[in-house]
Write a protein that holds these residues in place. Structure first.
Motif, PDB file in Angstrom:
ATOM      1  N   LEU A 172      -9.869  -7.997   0.099  1.00  0.00           N
ATOM      2  CA  LEU A 172     -10.532  -6.697  -0.069  1.00  0.00           C
ATOM      3  C   LEU A 172      -9.579  -5.538   0.188  1.00  0.00           C
ATOM      4  O   LEU A 172      -9.618  -4.530  -0.527  1.00  0.00           O
ATOM      5  CB  LEU A 172     -11.753  -6.601   0.849  1.00  0.00           C
ATOM      6  N   SER A 173      -8.698  -5.674   1.173  1.00  0.00           N
ATOM      7  CA  SER A 173      -7.734  -4.608   1.459  1.00  0.00           C
ATOM      8  C   SER A 173      -6.779  -4.392   0.298  1.00  0.00           C
ATOM      9  O   SER A 173      -6.451  -3.254  -0.047  1.00  0.00           O
ATOM     10  CB  SER A 173      -6.935  -4.942   2.725  1.00  0.00           C
ATOM     11  N   CYS A 174      -6.341  -5.489  -0.304  1.00  0.00           N
ATOM     12  CA  CYS A 174      -5.421  -5.363  -1.438  1.00  0.00           C
ATOM     13  C   CYS A 174      -6.139  -4.774  -2.659  1.00  0.00           C
ATOM     14  O   CYS A 174      -5.552  -3.978  -3.397  1.00  0.00           O
ATOM     15  CB  CYS A 174      -4.793  -6.712  -1.773  1.00  0.00           C
ATOM     16  N   LEU A 175      -7.392  -5.150  -2.865  1.00  0.00           N
ATOM     17  CA  LEU A 175      -8.159  -4.538  -3.958  1.00  0.00           C
ATOM     18  C   LEU A 175      -8.309  -3.038  -3.738  1.00  0.00           C
ATOM     19  O   LEU A 175      -8.219  -2.252  -4.682  1.00  0.00           O
ATOM     20  CB  LEU A 175      -9.532  -5.195  -4.095  1.00  0.00           C
ATOM     21  N   ASN A 176      -8.512  -2.617  -2.486  1.00  0.00           N
ATOM     22  CA  ASN A 176      -8.616  -1.193  -2.180  1.00  0.00           C
ATOM     23  C   ASN A 176      -7.306  -0.472  -2.480  1.00  0.00           C
ATOM     24  O   ASN A 176      -7.291   0.560  -3.157  1.00  0.00           O
ATOM     25  CB  ASN A 176      -9.007  -0.982  -0.717  1.00  0.00           C
ATOM     26  N   SER A 177      -6.194  -1.006  -1.981  1.00  0.00           N
ATOM     27  CA  SER A 177      -4.918  -0.311  -2.193  1.00  0.00           C
ATOM     28  C   SER A 177      -4.505  -0.342  -3.661  1.00  0.00           C
ATOM     29  O   SER A 177      -4.022   0.654  -4.202  1.00  0.00           O
ATOM     30  CB  SER A 177      -3.814  -0.881  -1.295  1.00  0.00           C
ATOM     31  N   THR A 178      -4.733  -1.479  -4.325  1.00  0.00           N
ATOM     32  CA  THR A 178      -4.396  -1.562  -5.756  1.00  0.00           C
ATOM     33  C   THR A 178      -5.314  -0.651  -6.559  1.00  0.00           C
ATOM     34  O   THR A 178      -4.861   0.057  -7.470  1.00  0.00           O
ATOM     35  CB  THR A 178      -4.510  -3.011  -6.259  1.00  0.00           C
ATOM     36  N   GLY A 179      -6.608  -0.657  -6.214  1.00  0.00           N
ATOM     37  CA  GLY A 179      -7.559   0.217  -6.907  1.00  0.00           C
ATOM     38  C   GLY A 179      -7.208   1.681  -6.765  1.00  0.00           C
ATOM     39  O   GLY A 179      -7.331   2.459  -7.709  1.00  0.00           O
ATOM     40  N   THR A 180      -6.730   2.056  -5.592  1.00  0.00           N
ATOM     41  CA  THR A 180      -6.313   3.441  -5.355  1.00  0.00           C
ATOM     42  C   THR A 180      -5.082   3.782  -6.186  1.00  0.00           C
ATOM     43  O   THR A 180      -5.008   4.856  -6.797  1.00  0.00           O
ATOM     44  CB  THR A 180      -6.036   3.652  -3.849  1.00  0.00           C
ATOM     45  N   MET A 181      -4.113   2.864  -6.229  1.00  0.00           N
ATOM     46  CA  MET A 181      -2.893   3.095  -7.002  1.00  0.00           C
ATOM     47  C   MET A 181      -3.193   3.187  -8.504  1.00  0.00           C
ATOM     48  O   MET A 181      -2.693   4.066  -9.202  1.00  0.00           O
ATOM     49  CB  MET A 181      -1.881   1.982  -6.731  1.00  0.00           C
ATOM     50  N   VAL A 182      -4.047   2.283  -8.980  1.00  0.00           N
ATOM     51  CA  VAL A 182      -4.419   2.292 -10.399  1.00  0.00           C
ATOM     52  C   VAL A 182      -5.166   3.581 -10.735  1.00  0.00           C
ATOM     53  O   VAL A 182      -4.906   4.209 -11.767  1.00  0.00           O
ATOM     54  CB  VAL A 182      -5.263   1.055 -10.759  1.00  0.00           C
TER      55      VAL A 182
END
Length: 137
Positions: free
Chosen positions: A47-57
């Motif tokens: 979930l943390s990686c989805l958050n950071s990747t989602g923010t970057m995207v």
């Protein structure tokens, strides 16, 4: 051919007790088993990686995220872990992830999600086989 520039990670761990492990990284340390178990840490990492990747995207797509909520669910049969016979793998049998995103203005969230799924390192490692070597020193 892909980019050959790799970021190397080295993480070490020491047994604190039968159910606690102190993990040391370049960025700090934490104790697995103190607040949550190892499976919950893995799910939190997803979930943390989805958050950071989602923010970057979102930044790359000029999308302003107001809120991002995520939930992951999965089942583990602990029979093998406990030394019992089981046809099930000892790990998670599958994961269901739900994302709820609120943005400013109109945003193509289907394109955003597609890019997040393509770019997220942790979900890639969970979804695809990653070579693993365990040795005894």
């Amino acid at each position: 051919m892909g980019n050959s520039k790799l970021t190397h990670y080295e993480v070490s761990a020491s047994r604190v007790s039968p159910q606690r492990t102190r993990v040391t990284t370049d960025d700090g340390e934490f104790v697995v088993g103190n607040d949550v178990n190892p499976v919950e840490y893995l799910l939190g990492s997803v979930l943390s990686c989805l958050n950071s990747t989602g923010t970057m995207v979102a930044r790359d797509m000029d999308i302003d995220i107001v809120s991002l909520e995520a939930t992951v669910e999965g089942d583990v049969n602990y029979a093998k872990y406990l030394g019992k016979d089981s046809a099930d793998r000892p790990g998670l049998q599958g994961l269901d992830i739900s994302l709820s995103v609120e943005t400013e203005g109109d945003a193509d969230l289907d394109a955003w999600l597609s890019a997040v799924k393509e770019r997220c390192p942790v979900t890639d490692n969970v979804e695809n086989e990653t070579g693993l070597s365990v040795t005894l020193e």
